[in-house]
Design a protein around this motif. Structure first.
Motif: not given
Length: 299
Positions: A260-287
């Protein structure tokens, strides 16, 4: 709504007990409360439900029909409340998750394994599918969570996003690969045949920019695949290379099988996200699932 259910319960209990006094005693309330509640139901329905006698109360024909339907309603309401309580305690329910192929890493799978072991009564549906398919399905109600890299979710504005962890872009090749024997350069890596997810536009754009910086004609997108296990199988059996999004600071993932090659190809850093619809409540299981994923991302 709950007040209506209490009044309906008064009607059912009077019918069962045969008197207002007996119903009040059974339910632990004052007889005047029973009398008032049933009067309100009769006023609302426009019909008499009971014939009062010197010894109690008998249901009218309309009262008998009402009681029959009311018993079914109360049973259903009780089941609903029990199911909701079980769901909030993670003793039941169904959680449907889609994970982008780029984010479909082993720590996500380990998090799901941990969740299933802790909450075995919650059903889990897990699909490694691209964001272009997953997000519309989630907005339509077919999925509860989509786990993906931040930039790949940018086009959808009606999502609630939660950051799980930063992501670094690394590249991996098989052990024994010619590049594994020495100090690989950015150009060396970008010249290799690539195994890339079929729908990884932001990542491919970044890679193409780096290839242009080295005057390369373009990326050799030799294999396109959205299944992470298949991607690793191709890399293991060829001289191809594949990008890999890793939790920020991670160095051990896949190192037992690949170079595994780290920091050899200069790529922008990203972030891992969890996405849900804005109009839907997060269930206890999802949390709880998000907590598990976050815990495994930093290990």
């Amino acid at each position: 709504m709950l007040k209506d259910l209490r009044r309906i319960a008064y009607v059912v209990e009077v019918a069962r007990a045969g008197s207002f006094t007996g119903a009040a005693r059974a339910l632990g309330v004052a007889q005047s409360t029973i009398t008032k509640g049933i009067a309100e139901v009769e006023a609302q329905t426009g019909t008499s439900l009971f014939v009062r006698t010197s010894t109690g109360a008998n249901t009218t024909e309309a009262g008998q029909r009402f009681v029959s339907s009311a018993q079914t309603l109360l049973r259903d309401a009780n089941s609903l409340f029990e199911e909701s309580q079980s769901w909030s305690k993670l003793a039941a329910g169904h959680l449907r998750i889609a994970v982008s192929p780029l984010a479909s890493l082993r720590f996500v799978r380990r998090a799901i394994e941990s969740f299933c072991g802790t909450y075995p009564l919650v059903k889990i549906s897990f699909e490694p599918i691209a964001e272009a398919t997953a997000v519309p399905r989630m907005l339509a109600g077919d999925l509860d969570l989509v786990i993906a890299a931040e930039r790949s979710l940018a086009r959808w504005k009606d999502l609630r996003r939660r950051v799980i962890c930063p992501l670094d872009c690394a590249f991996f090749v098989r052990r024994g690969h010619p590049l594994a024997r020495g100090a690989a350069t950015e150009r060396n890596i970008l010249e290799l045949p690539m195994v890339v997810p079929a729908t990884a536009d932001p990542l491919l754009s970044d890679m193409a920019i780096r290839a242009t910086a080295h005057n390369l004609a373009g990326l050799k997108q030799h294999y396109r695949c959205d299944d992470f296990e298949t991607i690793t199988a191709i890399v293991r059996s060829t001289d191809a290379c594949s990008p890999l999004l890793l939790p920020g600071g991670s160095r051990d993932m896949l190192r037992d099988e690949f170079c595994v090659f780290h920091n050899v190809v200069r790529m922008p850093q990203q972030r891992l996200l969890a996405a849900q619809p804005k109009n839907r409540k997060t269930s206890p299981a999802a949390r709880e699932m998000l907590r598990c994923i976050g815990d495994h991302a930093v290990k």
